[in-house]
Design an enzyme around this catalytic site. Structure first.
Site, PDB file in Angstrom:
ATOM      1  N   THR A 278      -2.544  -0.763   0.684  1.00  0.00           N
ATOM      2  CA  THR A 278      -2.771  -2.152   0.255  1.00  0.00           C
ATOM      3  C   THR A 278      -1.540  -2.721  -0.468  1.00  0.00           C
ATOM      4  O   THR A 278      -0.985  -3.750  -0.067  1.00  0.00           O
ATOM      5  CB  THR A 278      -3.991  -2.215  -0.697  1.00  0.00           C
ATOM      6  OG1 THR A 278      -5.118  -1.672  -0.010  1.00  0.00           O
ATOM      7  CG2 THR A 278      -4.303  -3.635  -1.117  1.00  0.00           C
ATOM      8  N   VAL A 279      -1.100  -2.055  -1.522  1.00  0.00           N
ATOM      9  CA  VAL A 279       0.007  -2.601  -2.325  1.00  0.00           C
ATOM     10  C   VAL A 279       1.346  -2.400  -1.608  1.00  0.00           C
ATOM     11  O   VAL A 279       2.212  -3.279  -1.626  1.00  0.00           O
ATOM     12  CB  VAL A 279       0.032  -1.963  -3.735  1.00  0.00           C
ATOM     13  CG1 VAL A 279       1.146  -2.581  -4.581  1.00  0.00           C
ATOM     14  CG2 VAL A 279      -1.313  -2.138  -4.443  1.00  0.00           C
TER      15      VAL A 279
ATOM     16  N   ALA B  34      18.517 -11.503  -7.813  1.00  0.00           N
ATOM     17  CA  ALA B  34      18.946 -10.144  -8.157  1.00  0.00           C
ATOM     18  C   ALA B  34      20.468 -10.005  -8.130  1.00  0.00           C
ATOM     19  O   ALA B  34      21.025  -9.145  -8.798  1.00  0.00           O
ATOM     20  CB  ALA B  34      18.308  -9.140  -7.200  1.00  0.00           C
TER      21      ALA B  34
ATOM     22  N   ALA C  71       7.474   6.488   3.548  1.00  0.00           N
ATOM     23  CA  ALA C  71       6.679   7.691   3.850  1.00  0.00           C
ATOM     24  C   ALA C  71       5.205   7.348   3.729  1.00  0.00           C
ATOM     25  O   ALA C  71       4.787   6.727   2.750  1.00  0.00           O
ATOM     26  CB  ALA C  71       7.024   8.815   2.873  1.00  0.00           C
TER      27      ALA C  71
ATOM     28  N   ILE D 179       0.123 -10.231 -13.179  1.00  0.00           N
ATOM     29  CA  ILE D 179       0.410 -10.894 -14.463  1.00  0.00           C
ATOM     30  C   ILE D 179       1.562 -10.164 -15.150  1.00  0.00           C
ATOM     31  O   ILE D 179       1.487  -8.954 -15.334  1.00  0.00           O
ATOM     32  CB  ILE D 179      -0.814 -10.862 -15.418  1.00  0.00           C
ATOM     33  CG1 ILE D 179      -2.048 -11.461 -14.748  1.00  0.00           C
ATOM     34  CG2 ILE D 179      -0.500 -11.575 -16.731  1.00  0.00           C
ATOM     35  CD1 ILE D 179      -3.310 -11.348 -15.602  1.00  0.00           C
TER      36      ILE D 179
ATOM     37  N   LYS E 121      -5.094   1.211 -18.381  1.00  0.00           N
ATOM     38  CA  LYS E 121      -4.222   0.040 -18.588  1.00  0.00           C
ATOM     39  C   LYS E 121      -4.076  -0.299 -20.079  1.00  0.00           C
ATOM     40  O   LYS E 121      -2.980  -0.607 -20.546  1.00  0.00           O
ATOM     41  CB  LYS E 121      -4.781  -1.153 -17.825  1.00  0.00           C
ATOM     42  CG  LYS E 121      -4.715  -0.949 -16.302  1.00  0.00           C
ATOM     43  CD  LYS E 121      -5.558  -1.977 -15.579  1.00  0.00           C
ATOM     44  CE  LYS E 121      -5.486  -1.815 -14.077  1.00  0.00           C
ATOM     45  NZ  LYS E 121      -6.528  -2.579 -13.377  1.00  0.00           N
TER      46      LYS E 121
HETATM   47  N1  NAD Z   1      -5.035  -2.232  -4.734  1.00  0.00           N
HETATM   48  C1  NAD Z   1      -4.731  -2.893  -5.829  1.00  0.00           C
HETATM   49  O1  NAD Z   1      -5.096  -4.066  -5.983  1.00  0.00           O
HETATM   50  C2  NAD Z   1      -3.912  -2.250  -6.896  1.00  0.00           C
HETATM   51  C3  NAD Z   1      -3.491  -3.035  -7.980  1.00  0.00           C
HETATM   52  C4  NAD Z   1      -2.703  -2.444  -8.996  1.00  0.00           C
HETATM   53  C5  NAD Z   1      -2.336  -1.126  -8.885  1.00  0.00           C
HETATM   54  N2  NAD Z   1      -2.776  -0.387  -7.819  1.00  0.00           N
HETATM   55  C6  NAD Z   1      -2.320   1.001  -7.744  1.00  0.00           C
HETATM   56  O2  NAD Z   1      -1.391   1.081  -6.673  1.00  0.00           O
HETATM   57  C7  NAD Z   1      -1.424   2.366  -6.091  1.00  0.00           C
HETATM   58  C8  NAD Z   1      -1.689   2.225  -4.597  1.00  0.00           C
HETATM   59  O3  NAD Z   1      -2.936   1.593  -4.416  1.00  0.00           O
HETATM   60  P1  NAD Z   1      -3.384   0.998  -2.998  1.00  0.00           P
HETATM   61  O4  NAD Z   1      -4.583   0.154  -3.272  1.00  0.00           O
HETATM   62  O5  NAD Z   1      -2.233   0.416  -2.284  1.00  0.00           O
HETATM   63  O6  NAD Z   1      -3.864   2.343  -2.286  1.00  0.00           O
HETATM   64  P2  NAD Z   1      -4.064   2.631  -0.727  1.00  0.00           P
HETATM   65  O7  NAD Z   1      -5.037   3.717  -0.616  1.00  0.00           O
HETATM   66  O8  NAD Z   1      -4.324   1.353  -0.012  1.00  0.00           O
HETATM   67  O9  NAD Z   1      -2.613   3.152  -0.280  1.00  0.00           O
HETATM   68  C9  NAD Z   1      -2.127   4.422  -0.535  1.00  0.00           C
HETATM   69  C10 NAD Z   1      -1.291   4.864   0.637  1.00  0.00           C
HETATM   70  O10 NAD Z   1      -0.664   6.107   0.336  1.00  0.00           O
HETATM   71  C11 NAD Z   1      -0.700   6.934   1.481  1.00  0.00           C
HETATM   72  N3  NAD Z   1      -0.582   8.334   1.056  1.00  0.00           N
HETATM   73  C12 NAD Z   1      -1.522   9.142   0.508  1.00  0.00           C
HETATM   74  N4  NAD Z   1      -1.013  10.345   0.250  1.00  0.00           N
HETATM   75  C13 NAD Z   1       0.275  10.324   0.644  1.00  0.00           C
HETATM   76  C14 NAD Z   1       1.340  11.265   0.638  1.00  0.00           C
HETATM   77  N5  NAD Z   1       1.173  12.504   0.172  1.00  0.00           N
HETATM   78  N6  NAD Z   1       2.540  10.899   1.131  1.00  0.00           N
HETATM   79  C15 NAD Z   1       2.736   9.631   1.607  1.00  0.00           C
HETATM   80  N7  NAD Z   1       1.756   8.696   1.647  1.00  0.00           N
HETATM   81  C16 NAD Z   1       0.553   9.051   1.166  1.00  0.00           C
HETATM   82  C17 NAD Z   1      -2.020   6.597   2.152  1.00  0.00           C
HETATM   83  O11 NAD Z   1      -2.008   6.942   3.520  1.00  0.00           O
HETATM   84  C18 NAD Z   1      -2.085   5.076   1.921  1.00  0.00           C
HETATM   85  O12 NAD Z   1      -1.486   4.361   2.975  1.00  0.00           O
HETATM   86  C19 NAD Z   1      -2.484   3.136  -6.874  1.00  0.00           C
HETATM   87  O13 NAD Z   1      -1.855   3.835  -7.915  1.00  0.00           O
HETATM   88  C20 NAD Z   1      -3.361   2.034  -7.447  1.00  0.00           C
HETATM   89  O14 NAD Z   1      -4.021   2.412  -8.628  1.00  0.00           O
HETATM   90  C21 NAD Z   1      -3.526  -0.921  -6.833  1.00  0.00           C
HETATM   91  N1  HSE Z   2      -8.988  -1.251  -9.275  1.00  0.00           N
HETATM   92  C1  HSE Z   2      -8.171  -2.146 -10.035  1.00  0.00           C
HETATM   93  C2  HSE Z   2      -6.954  -2.501  -9.230  1.00  0.00           C
HETATM   94  C3  HSE Z   2      -5.888  -3.155 -10.051  1.00  0.00           C
HETATM   95  O1  HSE Z   2      -5.283  -2.265 -10.913  1.00  0.00           O
HETATM   96  C4  HSE Z   2      -8.970  -3.392 -10.370  1.00  0.00           C
HETATM   97  O2  HSE Z   2     -10.070  -3.567  -9.849  1.00  0.00           O
HETATM   98  O3  HSE Z   2      -8.516  -4.189 -11.188  1.00  0.00           O
HETATM   99 NA    NA Z   3       1.416  -6.733 -14.582  1.00  0.00          NA
END
Ligand code: NAD
Ligand code: HSE
Ligand code: NA
Length: 440
Positions: free
Chosen positions: A13-14, A33, A43, A136, A205
């Site tokens: 997602t991110v 920048a 990866a 934010i 957080k």
């Molecule tokens: N989704 C949100 O809105 C959000 C907001 C703030 C922070 N975060 C943080 O961001 C991070 C990522 O969240 P996300 O929602 O994008 O998760 P996600 O599950 O959508 O993405 C994670 C990705 O990592 C890959 N992955 C897993 N193990 C791996 C490995 N060993 N090597 C390489 N790739 C690997 C998965 O295949 C997947 O594509 C987390 O720490 C989450 O807490 C997410």
């Molecule tokens: N799971 C978290 C993602 C953002 O860190 C939330 O719902 O706010």
């Molecule tokens: Na922030």
């Protein structure tokens, strides 16, 4: 100068939001920048899905270690999540002398002390704006904007999933489980959603914010954590009747005895701005002794809002990669060499919508004259309100007010139409014009 090369670990997602925003806004980001920023290697365990996101020209591998081993890469973005493999990869990247950008609050809240010490020893940066309240810029505000202050307390709605659940339960009377599934579908929820609903994510957080606010180590193990699973719909209703909203707050406060660090559902007076933060939105209130109370509001989760914070950290690190101190804090945020000559519009070219109030003679055909002028100018009407003459001028009045809301119109066109309306003998006083801004 050739672009700085970035390796991305995890393109879910991110990660995909980060890749897409960086590409879309490449030109402006480079102007800020002072150097291009390029993700050259990715990866992900799901190589096919990763390739579909990045297209041709970016190397995709399934082994994150290969990205860290690439000597051309200066910055590693960790967007895998969790404290397992992510911890090893972050420490390996630091050991390899690379800066790290991460959104992983779980990792930093629990292992931050070890990770920051390793980074200090190596002289690299671990940046984590995306880890707290997503898009934010609250880390930047605490770390830079508020440095004059003795922070007294801060409190935030810092988990989008639970705020979304509480809002939907209150507004639509929906069941907990239904709303949680929707939050997961929208990409807000953690991989393990119990982290969201049990308050653990918010505690991660607020632990990080507490460390930055007071200059203490990150101490997640000291946080009191209570989620929303024991809240009943009835509590939300009763709180409402008493003039409160229930919000899951992360709170940290300085007291004479020590620092409070806690997450739990809280009654907040309904008139507070933060009580009106709905859906997946986040907000943090910070109280400093000099500045007083400040409020930060925005999207705390989701693909591109979180990417916004990841990329801001990339820009900060890229700006550090130069000997020129001017480069680090450009006066106008863009590098001096990249200031553009885009024009500032004259007011006649501004497009907005309008409220018009016309004092008119209360007689047949006046409304048609006025709307005829607007139609002739191509100005579209959103709403019309005609007051009763008696209401406006008292009993037997021969004057009334005509209130018109328009859709978006060019100011110059409106000026011409207003001059025509003003010239009508049935328009009896200067027309009042107020511009209308939706600010959505
Ligand atoms: N989704 C949100 O809105 C959000 C907001 C703030 C922070 N975060 C943080 O961001 C991070 C990522 O969240 P996300 O929602 O994008 O998760 P996600 O599950 O959508 O993405 C994670 C990705 O990592 C890959 N992955 C897993 N193990 C791996 C490995 N060993 N090597 C390489 N790739 C690997 C998965 O295949 C997947 O594509 C987390 O720490 C989450 O807490 C997410
Ligand atoms: N799971 C978290 C993602 C953002 O860190 C939330 O719902 O706010
Ligand atoms: Na922030």
């Amino acid at each position: 100068m050739k672009p700085i090369q970035v390796g991305l670990l995890g393109i879910g997602t991110v990660g995909s939001g980060t890749f897409n925003v960086l590409k879309r806004n490449q030109e402006e980001i480079t102007r800020r920048a002072g150097r291009g920023i390029e993700i050259t290697m990715v990866a992900d365990l799901d190589v096919a899905r990763a390739k579909a996101v990045v297209g041709e020209g970016v190397q995709v591998v399934n082994d994150a270690a290969a990205v860290i081993a690439n000597p051309d890469i200066d910055i590693i973005i960790e967007l895998i999540g969790g404290y397992g493999i992510a911890k090893k990869l972050v420490l390996d990247a630091i050991a390899a002398g690379k800066h790290v950008v991460t959104a992983n609050k779980a990792l930093l809240a629990v292992h931050g002390t070890e990770i920051f010490a390793a980074a200090s020893a190596k002289g690299v940066v671990v940046a984590f704006e995306a880890a707290v309240a997503g898009g934010i810029p609250i880390i930047k505000a605490l770390r830079e904007g508020l440095t004059a202050n003795r922070i007294q307390w801060l409190a935030g709605i810092i988990n989008g999933t639970t705020n979304f659940i509480l809002s939907e339960m209150r507004d639509k009377g929906l069941d907990f489980d239904v709303v949680l599934k929707e939050a997961q579908r929208l990409g807000y929820a953690e991989a393990d959603p119990t982290f969201d609903i049990e308050g653990v994510d918010a505690a991660h957080k607020v632990t990080l914010m507490s460390a930055i606010a007071y200059g203490i180590p990150v101490q997640f193990d000291k946080a009191y954590v209570e989620g929303i699973t024991k809240l009943g719909a009835a509590d939300i209703k009763y709180a409402e009747q008493l003039g409160y909203r229930i919000k899951l707050l992360g709170i940290t406060k300085r007291t004479a005895k020590g620092i409070e660090l806690r997450v739990h559902p809280s009654l907040v007076p309904a008139k507070r701005l933060i009580a009106n933060v709905e859906g997946a939105m986040n907000a943090v209130v910070v109280n400093g002794d000099a500045v007083g109370t400040t409020l930060y509001y925005g999207k705390g989760a989701g693909s591109e809002p979180t990417a916004s914070a990841v990329i801001a950290d990339l820009v900060d690190i890229t700006r550090l990669h130069t000997a020129d101190p001017q480069h680090r804090v450009p006066h106008l945020a863009f590098q001096p060499s990249a200031i553009s000559n885009e024009v500032v519009l004259p007011m006649s070219e501004v497009v907005t919508s309008y409220y018009l109030r016309l004092r008119v003679a209360d007689e047949a055909g006046v409304l048609a004259q006025v709307t005829g002028i607007l139609a002739g100018a191509g100005i579209s009407i959103d709403a019309v309100l005609q007051r009763e003459a008696d209401e406006v001028g008292g009993e037997g009045s021969t004057q009334t007010d005509l209130i018109i809301l328009t859709h978006d119109t060019r100011e110059g066109t409106m000026n011409d139409a207003m001059a025509q309306m003003q010239a009508l003998p049935t328009v009896l006083a200067p027309i009042t014009r107020i511009r209308k801004e939706e600010l959505a």
